[in-house]
Design an enzyme around this catalytic site. Structure first.
Site, mmCIF file in Angstrom:
data_model
loop_
_atom_site.group_PDB
_atom_site.id
_atom_site.type_symbol
_atom_site.label_atom_id
_atom_site.label_comp_id
_atom_site.label_asym_id
_atom_site.label_seq_id
_atom_site.Cartn_x
_atom_site.Cartn_y
_atom_site.Cartn_z
ATOM 1 N N ASP A 130 0.729 -1.367 -0.214
ATOM 2 C CA ASP A 130 0.035 0.265 0.154
ATOM 3 C C ASP A 130 0.857 1.813 0.137
ATOM 4 O O ASP A 130 1.779 0.938 0.667
ATOM 5 C CB ASP A 130 -0.737 0.114 1.146
ATOM 6 C CG ASP A 130 -1.931 -0.971 1.239
ATOM 7 O OD1 ASP A 130 -2.666 -1.603 0.363
ATOM 8 O OD2 ASP A 130 -2.522 -1.050 2.389
ATOM 9 N N MET A 131 0.086 2.191 -0.007
ATOM 10 C CA MET A 131 1.102 3.396 -0.480
ATOM 11 C C MET A 131 0.835 4.413 1.163
ATOM 12 O O MET A 131 -0.814 4.956 0.709
ATOM 13 C CB MET A 131 0.612 4.682 -1.506
ATOM 14 C CG MET A 131 2.122 5.671 -1.206
ATOM 15 S SD MET A 131 3.620 4.878 -0.864
ATOM 16 C CE MET A 131 4.822 4.564 -2.473
ATOM 17 N N GLN A 159 -0.021 6.745 -5.858
ATOM 18 C CA GLN A 159 -0.945 7.451 -5.626
ATOM 19 C C GLN A 159 -1.064 8.771 -6.918
ATOM 20 O O GLN A 159 -0.066 9.504 -7.016
ATOM 21 C CB GLN A 159 -1.181 7.943 -4.367
ATOM 22 C CG GLN A 159 -1.599 7.128 -3.144
ATOM 23 C CD GLN A 159 -0.332 8.184 -2.262
ATOM 24 O OE1 GLN A 159 0.985 8.765 -2.222
ATOM 25 N NE2 GLN A 159 -1.248 7.149 -0.762
ATOM 26 N N ARG A 180 -0.625 -0.513 -8.888
ATOM 27 C CA ARG A 180 -2.018 -0.580 -8.604
ATOM 28 C C ARG A 180 -1.522 1.474 -8.371
ATOM 29 O O ARG A 180 -1.487 1.687 -7.900
ATOM 30 C CB ARG A 180 -2.391 -0.843 -6.978
ATOM 31 C CG ARG A 180 -3.820 -0.587 -6.971
ATOM 32 C CD ARG A 180 -4.173 -1.078 -5.529
ATOM 33 N NE ARG A 180 -3.734 -0.740 -4.327
ATOM 34 C CZ ARG A 180 -3.816 -1.136 -3.436
ATOM 35 N NH1 ARG A 180 -2.987 -3.137 -3.059
ATOM 36 N NH2 ARG A 180 -2.615 -1.164 -2.123
ATOM 37 N N GLY A 184 -5.638 8.834 -4.585
ATOM 38 C CA GLY A 184 -4.789 8.826 -2.956
ATOM 39 C C GLY A 184 -5.535 9.057 -2.008
ATOM 40 O O GLY A 184 -6.585 10.192 -2.216
ATOM 41 N N LYS A 197 -10.499 18.142 -8.395
ATOM 42 C CA LYS A 197 -10.919 16.954 -8.133
ATOM 43 C C LYS A 197 -10.774 16.889 -9.998
ATOM 44 O O LYS A 197 -10.303 15.383 -10.791
ATOM 45 C CB LYS A 197 -12.200 16.104 -8.392
ATOM 46 C CG LYS A 197 -12.652 14.659 -9.052
ATOM 47 C CD LYS A 197 -13.872 14.210 -8.420
ATOM 48 C CE LYS A 197 -14.526 13.594 -9.273
ATOM 49 N NZ LYS A 197 -14.033 12.512 -9.121
ATOM 50 N N HIS A 239 -13.936 3.614 -7.201
ATOM 51 C CA HIS A 239 -14.757 3.535 -8.433
ATOM 52 C C HIS A 239 -15.381 3.756 -8.923
ATOM 53 O O HIS A 239 -16.822 4.365 -8.703
ATOM 54 C CB HIS A 239 -15.393 3.724 -6.243
ATOM 55 C CG HIS A 239 -14.586 2.627 -5.933
ATOM 56 N ND1 HIS A 239 -13.844 3.665 -4.531
ATOM 57 C CD2 HIS A 239 -14.737 1.816 -4.761
ATOM 58 C CE1 HIS A 239 -13.514 2.906 -3.323
ATOM 59 N NE2 HIS A 239 -13.738 1.439 -3.728
HETATM 60 C C1 LIG Z 1 -8.158 -0.771 -4.349
HETATM 61 C C2 LIG Z 1 -8.175 -0.093 -3.368
HETATM 62 C C3 LIG Z 1 -7.092 -0.040 -3.099
HETATM 63 C C4 LIG Z 1 -5.994 1.472 -2.591
HETATM 64 N N1 LIG Z 1 -5.281 1.440 -1.807
HETATM 65 C C5 LIG Z 1 -4.546 2.301 -1.599
HETATM 66 C C6 LIG Z 1 -3.368 3.214 -0.783
HETATM 67 O O1 LIG Z 1 -2.703 1.518 -0.762
HETATM 68 N N2 LIG Z 1 -3.693 3.917 -0.581
HETATM 69 C C7 LIG Z 1 -4.000 5.347 -0.881
HETATM 70 O O2 LIG Z 1 -3.654 6.621 -0.177
HETATM 71 N N3 LIG Z 1 -5.553 4.868 -0.873
HETATM 72 C C8 LIG Z 1 -5.697 3.674 -1.670
HETATM 73 N N4 LIG Z 1 -6.883 3.683 -2.131
HETATM 74 C C9 LIG Z 1 -7.735 4.792 -1.603
HETATM 75 C C10 LIG Z 1 -7.362 5.638 -3.123
HETATM 76 O O3 LIG Z 1 -6.956 6.337 -2.601
HETATM 77 C C11 LIG Z 1 -9.347 6.761 -2.897
HETATM 78 O O4 LIG Z 1 -8.814 7.338 -1.837
HETATM 79 C C12 LIG Z 1 -9.961 5.927 -2.824
HETATM 80 O O5 LIG Z 1 -10.288 5.071 -3.801
HETATM 81 C C13 LIG Z 1 -12.202 6.976 -3.462
HETATM 82 O O6 LIG Z 1 -10.953 6.769 -5.126
HETATM 83 P P1 LIG Z 1 -12.115 7.108 -6.789
HETATM 84 O O7 LIG Z 1 -10.195 6.316 -7.008
HETATM 85 O O8 LIG Z 1 -12.947 5.621 -5.500
HETATM 86 O O9 LIG Z 1 -12.668 8.165 -6.462
HETATM 87 P P2 LIG Z 1 -13.610 9.068 -6.454
HETATM 88 O O10 LIG Z 1 -13.345 10.734 -7.382
HETATM 89 O O11 LIG Z 1 -13.254 9.988 -4.603
HETATM 90 O O12 LIG Z 1 -15.180 8.617 -6.435
HETATM 91 C C14 LIG Z 1 -16.069 8.135 -7.142
HETATM 92 C C15 LIG Z 1 -17.186 7.215 -6.902
HETATM 93 O O13 LIG Z 1 -16.834 6.586 -6.175
HETATM 94 C C16 LIG Z 1 -17.748 6.802 -4.995
HETATM 95 N N5 LIG Z 1 -17.224 6.080 -4.102
HETATM 96 C C17 LIG Z 1 -15.645 6.718 -3.723
HETATM 97 N N6 LIG Z 1 -15.357 6.053 -2.298
HETATM 98 C C18 LIG Z 1 -16.198 6.257 -1.799
HETATM 99 C C19 LIG Z 1 -16.280 5.650 -0.482
HETATM 100 N N7 LIG Z 1 -15.136 5.517 0.655
HETATM 101 N N8 LIG Z 1 -17.698 4.574 -0.155
HETATM 102 C C20 LIG Z 1 -18.985 5.028 -0.707
HETATM 103 N N9 LIG Z 1 -18.559 5.044 -2.260
HETATM 104 C C21 LIG Z 1 -17.346 6.094 -2.567
HETATM 105 C C22 LIG Z 1 -18.563 7.459 -5.454
HETATM 106 O O14 LIG Z 1 -19.793 6.706 -5.710
HETATM 107 C C23 LIG Z 1 -17.973 8.364 -6.073
HETATM 108 O O15 LIG Z 1 -18.763 8.877 -6.257
HETATM 109 C C24 LIG Z 1 -7.386 2.469 -2.481
HETATM 110 C C25 LIG Z 1 -8.866 2.185 -3.552
HETATM 111 C C26 LIG Z 1 -9.130 1.398 -3.867
HETATM 112 C C27 LIG Z 1 -10.477 0.559 -4.415
#
Ligand SMILES: Cc1cc2nc3c(=O)[nH]c(=O)nc-3n(C[C@H](O)[C@H](O)[C@H](O)COP(=O)(O)OP(=O)(O)OC[C@H]3O[C@@H](n4cnc5c(N)ncnc54)[C@H](O)[C@@H]3O)c2cc1C
Length: 319
Positions: A130-131, A159, A180, A184, A197, A239
């Site tokens: 992880d980061m 990230q 991956r 972030g 964003k 997501h």
């Molecule tokens: C498999 C995986 C591994 C990860 N590993 C790391 C890591 O090692 N280090 C790190 O800094 N971050 C990590 N993250 C978290 C990542 O950095 C983001 O903070 C997180 O994924 C939210 O961003 P998004 O890409 O989903 O987009 P966003 O633009 O934030 O969200 C897009 C859409 O996804 C849905 N969504 C997003 N977050 C949520 C939530 N919490 N609850 C409900 N719906 C949500 C909503 O519908 C939103 O509109 C990881 C995420 C995933 C999926």
């Protein structure tokens, strides 16, 4: 504003001690976590596997301050790797370097990661790193580079909100690493991270395309659709449905097959999306976090989407 409060709470010991004990907070977190025990994560894995989804398992915890505690974390991950193998599950582990002792001593964290990676390789599994927050980025990249040189089954999370990530990708490229890409999740200043964003999404798109171009043979080549088995894994941890669709469309127009990349989503988020992607022929994994140390991690999930607070409010009234 809400994001700032949750990210503050994620690092605040006082908030953790008080809030993590409250029943309704515990009920709300269960939406994102199948349970605190490994067995809960393995049961959820078996169920997701039946639906064609792989998993990534991670024991919650970070910033371990005692050497002996890191030994327990390593012991736990070794047991997870054995359990995945014994039950023939489609799963792998993802670890945090501060859980393995990075705050104490980088060489301890490295030795711990090597122990996990070695056993995982013997059983045909990959391991992701992880980061964490930006205070750890350089040390994580350095340690990863060191370990990856001898352990091809270890991948790294990068990230895209960090301005430095494009350069990190560039410098790691000769290793052909499994990456991956995520947006972030920590509180970072605009000096080092994109705050907007639209900028973060644009950077994701650009780095994702760069990763895919590097992972598969030259554009337009007939080999491209074949996607050689030794190509590095490319993982998009997001997501964001719009981004996911854009990337899949772009890959398709470039002739890059779905086998060349994977989408990873967090347990409990975008459940329909996980199944939709699988049904469309994509490789999908669900990252399952479990364990008692869920407070900072849960605060980061609330910061990502303040609407999640409604789950907390609703659970106040649930029995
Ligand atoms: C498999 C995986 C591994 C990860 N590993 C790391 C890591 O090692 N280090 C790190 O800094 N971050 C990590 N993250 C978290 C990542 O950095 C983001 O903070 C997180 O994924 C939210 O961003 P998004 O890409 O989903 O987009 P966003 O633009 O934030 O969200 C897009 C859409 O996804 C849905 N969504 C997003 N977050 C949520 C939530 N919490 N609850 C409900 N719906 C949500 C909503 O519908 C939103 O509109 C990881 C995420 C995933 C999926």
């Amino acid at each position: 504003m809400m994001r700032t409060v949750f990210l503050w709470a994620s690092e605040n010991e006082w908030a953790r001690r008080r809030l993590a004990r409250l029943g309704f907070v515990r009920r709300a977190v269960s939406r994102f976590m199948p349970g605190e025990d490994l067995e809960d994560a393995l049961t959820a894995t078996a169920e997701l596997n039946r639906a064609g989804l792989g998993t990534v398992l991670t024991l919650l915890g970070e910033n371990v301050t005692k050497r002996e505690d890191t030994a327990a974390v390593v012991g736990h991950y070794l047991a997870v790797i054995e359990a995945i193998h014994a039950r023939t599950l489609d799963a792998e582990v993802s670890v945090k370097l501060t859980h393995l002792g990075l705050d104490l001593d980088a060489s301890l964290a490295e030795a711990n990661l090597v122990r996990i990676a070695t056993r995982a390789a013997e059983l045909g599994q990959d391991v992701a790193v992880d980061m964490e927050g930006s205070a750890y980025t350089q040390r994580t990249v350095d340690l990863y580079r060191q370990v990856r040189a001898a352990h091809a089954n270890v991948g790294l999370c990068l990230q895209v909100y960090l301005r430095r990530t494009a350069a990190d990708l560039e410098s790691l490229a000769p290793l052909r690493p499994m990456i991956r890409l995520v947006k972030g999740a920590y509180a970072e200043t605009p000096a080092i991270a994109f705050a907007d964003k639209a900028e973060v999404d644009a950077e994701f798109r650009s780095l994702a395309q760069r990763l895919l171009r590097a992972a598969v043979p030259a554009a337009g080549s007939a080999d491209r659709a074949a996607h050689p088995a030794d190509s590095p894994r490319v993982v998009f941890g997001t997501h964001d449905r719009r981004l996911i669709d854009e990337l899949a469309r772009w890959a398709s127009t470039e002739g890059i097959p779905p086998a060349a990349y994977e989408f990873h989503l967090l347990y409990g988020i975008g459940r329909d999306e996980q199944r939709r992607l699988r049904a469309a022929g994509h490789r999908v994994r669900v990252l399952i976090s479990y364990g008692g140390a869920w407070f900072p991690w849960y605060m980061r999930r609330l910061a990502e989407r303040p609407a999640n607070v409604w789950f907390v409010v609703r659970s106040l009234f649930a029995r």
